[in-house]
Motif scaffolding. Structure first.
Motif, PDB file in Angstrom:
ATOM      1  N   UNK A  12      -5.450   1.466  23.735  1.00 54.65           N
ATOM      2  CA  UNK A  12      -4.198   2.209  23.532  1.00 54.65           C
ATOM      3  C   UNK A  12      -4.172   3.493  24.347  1.00 54.65           C
ATOM      4  N   UNK A  13      -5.356   4.005  24.715  1.00 49.68           N
ATOM      5  CA  UNK A  13      -5.431   5.191  25.572  1.00 49.68           C
ATOM      6  C   UNK A  13      -5.326   4.830  27.044  1.00 49.68           C
ATOM      7  N   UNK A  14      -5.131   3.552  27.351  1.00 48.99           N
ATOM      8  CA  UNK A  14      -4.936   3.115  28.726  1.00 48.99           C
ATOM      9  C   UNK A  14      -6.156   2.543  29.406  1.00 48.99           C
ATOM     10  N   UNK A  21       0.836  -1.212   0.000  1.00 49.64           N
ATOM     11  CA  UNK A  21       0.000   0.000   0.000  1.00 49.64           C
ATOM     12  C   UNK A  21       0.860   1.247   0.000  1.00 49.64           C
ATOM     13  N   UNK A  22       0.331   2.297  -0.598  1.00 52.68           N
ATOM     14  CA  UNK A  22       1.054   3.567  -0.619  1.00 52.68           C
ATOM     15  C   UNK A  22       1.227   4.085   0.807  1.00 52.68           C
ATOM     16  N   UNK A  23       2.392   4.619   1.086  1.00 50.26           N
ATOM     17  CA  UNK A  23       2.719   5.063   2.427  1.00 50.26           C
ATOM     18  C   UNK A  23       1.979   6.346   2.791  1.00 50.26           C
ATOM     19  N   UNK A  24       1.420   6.340   3.982  1.00 48.88           N
ATOM     20  CA  UNK A  24       0.879   7.556   4.583  1.00 48.88           C
ATOM     21  C   UNK A  24       1.396   7.594   6.005  1.00 48.88           C
ATOM     22  N   UNK A  25       1.680   8.767   6.488  1.00 46.10           N
ATOM     23  CA  UNK A  25       2.279   8.872   7.819  1.00 46.10           C
ATOM     24  C   UNK A  25       1.278   8.438   8.887  1.00 46.10           C
ATOM     25  N   UNK A  26       1.787   7.724   9.885  1.00 45.60           N
ATOM     26  CA  UNK A  26       0.955   7.287  10.991  1.00 45.60           C
ATOM     27  C   UNK A  26       0.874   8.399  12.023  1.00 45.60           C
ATOM     28  N   UNK A  27      -0.342   8.814  12.352  1.00 43.21           N
ATOM     29  CA  UNK A  27      -0.540   9.952  13.240  1.00 43.21           C
ATOM     30  C   UNK A  27      -0.888   9.485  14.647  1.00 43.21           C
ATOM     31  N   UNK A  28      -0.769  10.396  15.592  1.00 46.95           N
ATOM     32  CA  UNK A  28      -1.216  10.128  16.946  1.00 46.95           C
ATOM     33  C   UNK A  28      -2.731  10.306  17.017  1.00 46.95           C
ATOM     34  N   UNK A  29      -3.337   9.660  17.996  1.00 44.30           N
ATOM     35  CA  UNK A  29      -4.766   9.869  18.203  1.00 44.30           C
ATOM     36  C   UNK A  29      -5.589   8.629  17.938  1.00 44.30           C
ATOM     37  N   UNK A  57     -26.964 -11.096  22.158  1.00 41.17           N
ATOM     38  CA  UNK A  57     -27.844  -9.929  22.034  1.00 41.17           C
ATOM     39  C   UNK A  57     -27.073  -8.629  21.877  1.00 41.17           C
ATOM     40  N   UNK A  58     -25.799  -8.611  22.286  1.00 38.47           N
ATOM     41  CA  UNK A  58     -24.986  -7.390  22.278  1.00 38.47           C
ATOM     42  C   UNK A  58     -23.625  -7.721  21.658  1.00 38.47           C
ATOM     43  N   UNK A  59     -23.522  -7.614  20.354  1.00 36.53           N
ATOM     44  CA  UNK A  59     -22.301  -8.077  19.686  1.00 36.53           C
ATOM     45  C   UNK A  59     -21.725  -7.085  18.683  1.00 36.53           C
ATOM     46  N   UNK A  60     -22.366  -5.940  18.482  1.00 37.72           N
ATOM     47  CA  UNK A  60     -21.929  -5.008  17.443  1.00 37.72           C
ATOM     48  C   UNK A  60     -20.978  -3.953  18.032  1.00 37.72           C
ATOM     49  N   UNK A  61     -19.709  -4.271  18.047  1.00 36.26           N
ATOM     50  CA  UNK A  61     -18.690  -3.321  18.484  1.00 36.26           C
ATOM     51  C   UNK A  61     -17.612  -3.229  17.411  1.00 36.26           C
ATOM     52  N   UNK A  62     -17.091  -2.031  17.211  1.00 36.28           N
ATOM     53  CA  UNK A  62     -16.035  -1.831  16.227  1.00 36.28           C
ATOM     54  C   UNK A  62     -14.666  -2.072  16.857  1.00 36.28           C
ATOM     55  N   UNK A  63     -13.860  -2.876  16.176  1.00 36.12           N
ATOM     56  CA  UNK A  63     -12.530  -3.204  16.683  1.00 36.12           C
ATOM     57  C   UNK A  63     -11.669  -1.957  16.846  1.00 36.12           C
ATOM     58  N   UNK A  64     -11.817  -0.982  15.943  1.00 37.68           N
ATOM     59  CA  UNK A  64     -10.958   0.207  16.042  1.00 37.68           C
ATOM     60  C   UNK A  64     -11.284   1.036  17.278  1.00 37.68           C
ATOM     61  N   UNK A  65     -12.549   1.026  17.711  1.00 34.85           N
ATOM     62  CA  UNK A  65     -12.891   1.742  18.936  1.00 34.85           C
ATOM     63  C   UNK A  65     -12.278   1.055  20.150  1.00 34.85           C
ATOM     64  N   UNK A  66     -12.444  -0.268  20.249  1.00 34.52           N
ATOM     65  CA  UNK A  66     -11.924  -0.999  21.398  1.00 34.52           C
ATOM     66  C   UNK A  66     -10.406  -0.905  21.470  1.00 34.52           C
ATOM     67  N   UNK A  67      -9.742  -1.068  20.317  1.00 32.59           N
ATOM     68  CA  UNK A  67      -8.278  -0.980  20.313  1.00 32.59           C
ATOM     69  C   UNK A  67      -7.813   0.433  20.652  1.00 32.59           C
ATOM     70  N   UNK A  68      -8.571   1.428  20.192  1.00 31.41           N
ATOM     71  CA  UNK A  68      -8.232   2.807  20.527  1.00 31.41           C
ATOM     72  C   UNK A  68      -8.366   3.081  22.013  1.00 31.41           C
ATOM     73  N   UNK A  69      -9.432   2.563  22.622  1.00 33.31           N
ATOM     74  CA  UNK A  69      -9.603   2.740  24.061  1.00 33.31           C
ATOM     75  C   UNK A  69      -8.466   2.070  24.832  1.00 33.31           C
TER      76      UNK A  69
END
Length: 438
Positions: free
Chosen positions: A269-271, A230-238, A255-267
């Protein structure tokens, strides 16, 4: 970035993209390649099938809902520690909303941004040489997107295969294989899409069946050689959104299964720490947590069990006296007073918000949403804006008496009015959050 990648796309939905993507992931992993994947657009169910095939986290890549730095970060993470990754496109390759270039939600935005070659999956049932005309049109439509080959799906016979293959090869587009028309590889569906992987009656056998089909009918060597870095793009903070707390109680079951992986991983990574619990097992949110999140899913299919889960409901009420509780879509329904299912049976929910929802008269609510907070909440300050989507068939039967949570416009800026509710520490909306708008 270490891995090369490809996009698997089609002219429209229901062409077989998911089945073929899973088959390729399973077959190439079985050959010893470290496989990873992603899915464009807002989708919870297909990424779970990807994860079952690869054993790796699958992120969504959404050019409308995600700011470009987040998109770049998720692409970097998808390409790390792998030999090859596949990105499954949602809907049709060029399907989009009216939005600025590169932010339209089209899979083509992602393909163009990262220079990913596209394998076009064509459902050739009911056509033969005309498939070549479709492939030719797609190859010329956008110079920023490269069609690197075609996989034919639902081929009816050897003669049918020969006509399709010869016509594709005659226009100079590589023919990468064909999957026969067969009923036993169809993934069961329900009203919000495919049946979830953990509900599949024989998931392991299904994955093995798809692996065998890919080995038998697809040119795996040529497919692998079509991939590019893939074409390189700089990895940003946040991250996409700040976590709602330091330790988050997250409902997770059928009954409760719809969660986005990017949200959980972001949380994470924020500690933040995420602690799972199951309302269907009558578990309350763990008391050591300082926030509770009820994601979407299928509460309407389990309304009787939720109504009878008194330990869960009383524990949730006690939790909400001092700590934030938020519900998205299905979780929002459970926070209300009453949920009426498609059989018109009424079930008592948690009652932390005063609205009532119903499936008795199904109406599709679908599309991107841009939501501005009306007041301060854990999601952000007053007037903060969040991008996401809605996809549900439930409707509000009674609004109740709680304050609205957000003012909403659709993906093209058309006002949709106030939505969701909040009372004290409790908030909820049909809207699924993907990222803070910035």
């Amino acid at each position: 970035m270490s891995a090369s990648g490809l996009m698997i796309a089609a002219p429209r939905s229901s062409s077989g993209k998911t089945t073929i993507t899973i088959a390729l992931l399973a077959a190439l992993k079985a050959r010893g390649l470290r496989m990873k994947s992603a899915k464009t657009g807002p989708d919870y169910i297909d990424p779970a099938f990807h994860t079952a095939a690869t054993g790796q986290t699958t992120f969504n890549l959404d050019s409308w809902a995600m700011p470009p730095p987040l998109l770049d970060n998720l692409m970097c993470e998808t390409a790390e520690n792998a030999d090859l990754f596949l990105v499954e496109a949602a809907m049709g390759l060029f399907d989009r909303i009216e939005a600025p270039p590169g932010r339209s939600g089209a899979p083509a935005d992602v393909a163009a941004r990262f220079g990913l070659p596209v394998i076009l999956v064509l459902d050739v049932s009911g056509q033969a040489q005309s498939a070549a005309a479709v492939a030719k049109g797609f190859s010329l439509y956008n110079p920023s997107v490269t069609i690197c080959g075609v996989i034919a799906n639902r081929v009816g016979s050897e003669r049918h295969l020969r006509m399709v293959r010869n016509s594709i090869e005659a226009i100079g587009i590589p023919f990468l294989g064909a999957i026969p028309r067969m009923a036993d590889i169809a993934i069961p569906e329900r009203h919000l899409g495919l049946v979830q992987i953990f509900e599949h009656p024989s998931a392991a056998a299904f994955l093995e069946r798809l692996r065998e089909l890919a080995e038998q009918h697809l040119d795996l060597e040529k497919i692998v050689s079509s991939a590019t870095l893939p074409q390189q793009h700089s990895k940003a903070e946040g991250i996409a959104m700040s976590p709602p707390g330091q330790r988050i109680a997250l409902a997770r079951d059928a009954a409760f299964s719809f969660t986005y992986a990017h949200l959980l991983e972001g949380w994470r990574s924020a500690g933040a720490e995420i602690v799972f619990f199951s309302p269907l097992a009558d578990e309350p949110p763990p008391n050591q947590c300082d926030a509770c999140w009820l994601p979407g899913g299928y509460p309407e299919l389990h309304a009787q069990a939720i109504a009878g889960a008194e330990t869960f409901k009383s524990g949730l009420r006690e939790f909400a006296e001092t700590r934030p509780v938020h519900g998205e879509c299905g979780g929002y329904m459970v926070l209300g007073q009453v949920l009426i299912n498609s059989d018109n049976n009424s079930y008592e929910m948690a009652g932390l918000l005063s609205h009532e929802t119903t499936f008795a008269k199904k109406k599709l609510h679908l599309g991107y949403r841009r939501a501005k907070l009306i007041d301060q909440s854990w999601m952000g300050g007053k007037t903060s804006v969040i991008r996401g989507h809605e996809f549900h068939y439930a409707s509000i039967l009674s609004e109740g008496c709680d304050a609205p949570l957000v003012e909403v416009v659709d993906g093209e800026g058309r006002p949709l009015g106030k939505a969701g509710h909040m009372r004290g520490h409790v908030s909820g909306t049909f809207f699924h959050a993907i990222a803070v708008d910035n």
